[in-house]
Design an enzyme around this catalytic site. Structure first.
Site, PDB file in Angstrom:
ATOM      1  N   PRO A  41       0.818  -1.208   0.000  1.00  0.00           N
ATOM      2  CA  PRO A  41       0.000   0.000   0.000  1.00  0.00           C
ATOM      3  C   PRO A  41       0.854   1.260   0.000  1.00  0.00           C
ATOM      4  O   PRO A  41       1.908   1.288   0.626  1.00  0.00           O
ATOM      5  CB  PRO A  41      -0.774  -0.087   1.317  1.00  0.00           C
ATOM      6  CG  PRO A  41      -0.621  -1.477   1.792  1.00  0.00           C
ATOM      7  CD  PRO A  41       0.597  -2.039   1.179  1.00  0.00           C
ATOM      8  N   GLY A  42       0.426   2.262  -0.713  1.00  0.00           N
ATOM      9  CA  GLY A  42       1.101   3.550  -0.673  1.00  0.00           C
ATOM     10  C   GLY A  42       2.298   3.677  -1.583  1.00  0.00           C
ATOM     11  O   GLY A  42       3.003   4.679  -1.540  1.00  0.00           O
TER      12      GLY A  42
ATOM     13  N   THR B 279      -2.237   3.464  -7.498  1.00  0.00           N
ATOM     14  CA  THR B 279      -3.356   4.278  -7.970  1.00  0.00           C
ATOM     15  C   THR B 279      -2.843   5.489  -8.737  1.00  0.00           C
ATOM     16  O   THR B 279      -3.379   5.860  -9.777  1.00  0.00           O
ATOM     17  CB  THR B 279      -4.210   4.730  -6.780  1.00  0.00           C
ATOM     18  OG1 THR B 279      -4.608   3.571  -6.050  1.00  0.00           O
ATOM     19  CG2 THR B 279      -5.424   5.488  -7.225  1.00  0.00           C
TER      20      THR B 279
ATOM     21  N   GLU C 189      22.210 -10.358   5.807  1.00  0.00           N
ATOM     22  CA  GLU C 189      22.165 -10.538   4.352  1.00  0.00           C
ATOM     23  C   GLU C 189      23.568 -10.647   3.760  1.00  0.00           C
ATOM     24  O   GLU C 189      23.805 -11.423   2.835  1.00  0.00           O
ATOM     25  CB  GLU C 189      21.392  -9.394   3.689  1.00  0.00           C
ATOM     26  CG  GLU C 189      19.933  -9.285   4.110  1.00  0.00           C
ATOM     27  CD  GLU C 189      19.133 -10.559   3.876  1.00  0.00           C
ATOM     28  OE1 GLU C 189      19.464 -11.321   2.945  1.00  0.00           O
ATOM     29  OE2 GLU C 189      18.177 -10.795   4.642  1.00  0.00           O
TER      30      GLU C 189
HETATM   31  P1  ADP Z   1      -1.395   2.819  -3.641  1.00  0.00           P
HETATM   32  O1  ADP Z   1      -2.533   2.927  -4.596  1.00  0.00           O
HETATM   33  O2  ADP Z   1      -0.242   2.029  -4.177  1.00  0.00           O
HETATM   34  O3  ADP Z   1      -1.791   2.329  -2.290  1.00  0.00           O
HETATM   35  P2  ADP Z   1      -1.360   5.638  -3.980  1.00  0.00           P
HETATM   36  O4  ADP Z   1      -1.138   5.718  -5.431  1.00  0.00           O
HETATM   37  O5  ADP Z   1      -2.743   5.832  -3.509  1.00  0.00           O
HETATM   38  O6  ADP Z   1      -0.809   4.282  -3.396  1.00  0.00           O
HETATM   39  O7  ADP Z   1      -0.379   6.686  -3.287  1.00  0.00           O
HETATM   40  C1  ADP Z   1      -0.834   7.616  -2.352  1.00  0.00           C
HETATM   41  C2  ADP Z   1      -0.091   8.921  -2.492  1.00  0.00           C
HETATM   42  O8  ADP Z   1       1.274   8.765  -2.146  1.00  0.00           O
HETATM   43  C3  ADP Z   1      -0.072   9.444  -3.896  1.00  0.00           C
HETATM   44  O9  ADP Z   1      -1.188  10.215  -4.150  1.00  0.00           O
HETATM   45  C4  ADP Z   1       1.207  10.258  -3.945  1.00  0.00           C
HETATM   46  O10 ADP Z   1       1.016  11.538  -3.414  1.00  0.00           O
HETATM   47  C5  ADP Z   1       2.106   9.502  -3.003  1.00  0.00           C
HETATM   48  N1  ADP Z   1       2.969   8.570  -3.738  1.00  0.00           N
HETATM   49  C6  ADP Z   1       2.940   7.224  -3.613  1.00  0.00           C
HETATM   50  N2  ADP Z   1       3.872   6.655  -4.395  1.00  0.00           N
HETATM   51  C7  ADP Z   1       4.487   7.652  -5.057  1.00  0.00           C
HETATM   52  C8  ADP Z   1       5.545   7.681  -6.031  1.00  0.00           C
HETATM   53  N3  ADP Z   1       6.128   6.566  -6.471  1.00  0.00           N
HETATM   54  N4  ADP Z   1       5.933   8.893  -6.490  1.00  0.00           N
HETATM   55  C9  ADP Z   1       5.341  10.011  -6.039  1.00  0.00           C
HETATM   56  N5  ADP Z   1       4.353  10.036  -5.140  1.00  0.00           N
HETATM   57  C10 ADP Z   1       3.913   8.875  -4.632  1.00  0.00           C
HETATM   58 ZN    ZN Z   2      18.317 -14.916   5.827  1.00  0.00          ZN
HETATM   59 MG    MG Z   3      -4.494   2.513  -4.295  1.00  0.00          MG
END
Ligand code: ADP
Ligand code: ZN
Ligand code: MG
Length: 625
Positions: free
Chosen positions: A219-220, A224, A441
């Site tokens: 997540p995060g 998305t 590691e």
């Molecule tokens: P996921 O869908 O993978 O759970 P999101 O796309 O909802 O994560 O990410 C949430 C927020 O975190 C995004 O709106 C952005 O502001 C920030 N974020 C996450 N990953 C990145 C990335 N690789 N580059 C820039 N911003 C990111």
């Molecule tokens: Zn190990």
């Molecule tokens: Mg998401």
């Protein structure tokens, strides 16, 4: 907005009808004189009435001037005089309750007074009498439906419709420039976009385009966000939905939505369908028909599967999806012809974190002392969402202190705050843990480098991933293998134990981090003894019987071992001895390389990931020493 207008217009309609009714009654009433039946009988004789309308209950008609005069003279209707003064020569209407009066008609005929009969109700009153309650009911009904539907989006009327939002390029404004630290994923997505923009080029070479692309990652990490960036980059229609949009309280709605979504997509092709959080519908279907309960979701999933099968990529529709939990997805979803391309959106490396920070500080005023690299180094294991959070938090802190720019101190404080939140969720390693993992590691990597038959080490990482694995050492085989020799298995054991050995060597105690290694090592050792007959003491004998299907196992009592208790003990001893030997071997190797161990571990702590040339060079020193 539209809904509101419509709701009001219905109420206006109701009001309008009410107004007509009232006005009509009022106009009639003004000129309507109640006349007693005895007066009425006298009025007939005077020719004081004319144009009678006779119904079952009442008689109405007009009063002639003679009639009016009679009534006024007898003081029957005091307001009549006033009315006559006001309006001049009108002939007021009158009404009287009809009584049983056998020779009424003959007397009317005698006086030459015209009369007609009428059914009780006029068309207007009868119409209103059923129309009005109905209108009110409809009004109330519509009102509640609207209210009910408001939360769910489209309301009842649009239940079967997919709630897909269309994004077009200039609407989302998110592009790949806004996503950092996931370069590989972006590269793959670019390829797919290129296909959508120029399908002919790929097809003329016979290339096959993936039907479904699945973004997988914690997540995060920006899945998305990537989806929205694709919408921004592709320049084709982009239908975006979340898995939970399909899950409704009404049976059959999810499946209908899927059908509608694909129908829409076909119309708009070339286009991209993006289903975020696929796990909401894609959970593995339950095995037991008895437990049931999830049939609605299964219907939706089945519909999705069949739509994907029926889809032709040549039409230029690509289905993109994202999930945090690929492991719970129904295996059918990942089969070829469905989501056959999976793109890993992993936790960012040190460099990746710095790049993500750069993206997020774009709109922030930074003080001179801010060093994004240092911030990135302080936030191992954090994902894009956490970093965005840190930047935002730091900006808020600075604003609270009325500063003109965000300083490093604000960032430090923000990191602490965000970190504290994450530590509660067990997602960030403290520095000591990080050090242990780095040595662990490196231990694996050095032993792998030193034993004769181990696969070359491809990458060492201390970025935590998944549950349990705090770091990993990736060895890639140089060729496909069908057989393994005893010495290869022994080498593998030594490599597996290398992590634990390094920990003990450096910190003089073991940690829980080696649990999985030990499990795998024991498993290999047990197989060597029990299955492959690799024990000198026990000889080339196998002690493993072919496994029976689980359900048979459950129904029958466990079969007696076909070897003695003493042999069982010996097997256990042999397994332990095998693991011990591997342990000692790893210890010998690492003890002789303590310096290199320190050096590599330190580099790893700094960079978090070692791979490619850098790793090879570091390890090459090892070989020389
Ligand atoms: P996921 O869908 O993978 O759970 P999101 O796309 O909802 O994560 O990410 C949430 C927020 O975190 C995004 O709106 C952005 O502001 C920030 N974020 C996450 N990953 C990145 C990335 N690789 N580059 C820039 N911003 C990111
Ligand atoms: Zn190990
Ligand atoms: Mg998401």
């Amino acid at each position: 907005m539209k809904n509101n207008l419509r709701r009001f217009s219905i109420w206006y309609l109701v009001l309008f009808f009410l107004a007509i009714l009232v006005a009509q009654n009022y106009l009639e009433l003004r000129h309507l004189q109640n006349v007693s039946y005895s007066d009425f009988r006298q009025l007939i004789e005077l020719q004081g009435v004319r144009d009678l309308v006779i119904t079952t209950d009442i008689i109405t008609g007009k009063l002639t001037p003679a009639g009016v005069e009679f009534l006024i003279k007898n003081g029957r209707n005091p307001e009549l005089a006033a009315l006559m003064k006001q309006e001049g020569a009108v002939e007021p209407h009158f009404t009287t309750i009809r009584l049983e009066d056998k020779d009424l008609l003959s007397r009317l005929d005698a006086q030459g007074i015209a009369y007609t009969a009428r059914l009780d109700r006029t068309w207007l009153t009868s119409l209103l009498s059923w129309l009005l309650p109905m209108l009110i009911l409809i009004g109330v009904w519509v009102y509640f439906i609207r209210k009910l539907g408001a939360g769910a989006g489209g309301g009842l009327m649009s239940i079967g419709k997919s709630k897909a939002k269309f994004y077009v390029e200039d609407e989302t404004k998110v592009t790949f420039k806004d996503v950092a630290g996931v370069d590989e994923a972006i590269e793959e997505l670019r390829e797919i976009i290129e296909f959508l923009q120029n399908p002919g080029k790929f097809q003329s070479l016979g290339g096959k385009i993936p039907k479904g692309v699945l973004l997988v990652g914690p997540p995060g990490t920006g899945k998305t966000l990537l989806g929205r960036a694709v919408a921004g980059e592709a320049g084709v229609p982009f239908l975006s939905l979340t898995g939970s949009d399909f899950v409704e309280m009404f049976v059959g709605v999810g499946a209908a939505r899927v059908r509608d979504l694909f129908a829409q997509a076909e119309e708009k092709a070339p286009c991209i369908i993006f289903i975020d959080e696929l796990d909401a519908i894609g959970k593995a279907r339950s095995v037991s028909p008895i437990t049931g309960g999830h049939e609605e979701r299964e219907n939706t999933l089945n519909q999705l599967l069949s739509e994907m099968d029926g889809f032709d990529t040549r039409k230029g529709v690509i289905i993109m999806s994202a999930t945090n939990r690929p492991e719970i997805l129904d295996p059918a979803l990942i089969r070829p012809g469905r989501f056959d391309r999976q793109i890993l959106v992993d936790r960012p490396s040190l460099k990746g974190r710095e790049d993500i920070l750069k993206v997020h500080v774009r709109g922030v005023k930074l003080a001179e002392d801010v060093n994004l690299n240092t911030i990135a180094a302080r936030t191992p294991g954090m994902v894009g969402a956490d970093l965005a959070n840190i930047v935002n938090e730091a900006a808020l802190l600075a604003a609270r202190k009325n500063k003109s720019a965000v300083s490093m101190k604000d960032f430090e404080e923000a990191i602490d705050r965000v970190m504290a939140g994450l530590e509660k969720r067990n997602r960030v390693m403290n520095p000591r843990e990080k050090e242990i993992v780095a040595y662990h590691e490196t231990g694996h990597a050095l032993v792998a480098q030193s034993v004769p038959t181990a696969d070359p080490v491809h990458r060492v990482s201390i970025i935590p991933r998944g549950i349990g694995a705090l770091g990993y050492t990736l060895q890639l085989p140089t060729e496909d293998r069908y057989l393994m020799t005893k010495s290869e298995l022994e080498d593998r054991l030594a490599v597996l134990l290398g992590g634990r050995v390094a920990e003990e060597l450096v910190f003089q105690e073991a940690s829980t981090g080696a649990q999985n290694d030990l499990y795998r090592a024991t498993d290999i050792a047990r197989s060597m003894i029990r299955e492959y007959g690799m024990s000198e003491k026990l000889g080339p004998v196998t002690f493993e019987r072919e496994r029976r299907p689980l359900f048979l196992e459950a129904m029958m009592p466990p079969s007696a071992k076909d070897y003695s208790e003493a042999t069982a003990q010996e097997i256990d001893q042999e397994v332990t001895a095998l693991v011990r030997r591997a342990y000692d071997r790893a210890q010998n190797i690492l003890a002789g390389k303590r310096e290199v161990l320190d050096q590599v571990a330190k580099t790893l702590l700094e960079k978090e990931i070692l791979e490619g040339d850098e790793l090879r060079q570091l390890l090459a020193k090892t070989a020389a020493s």
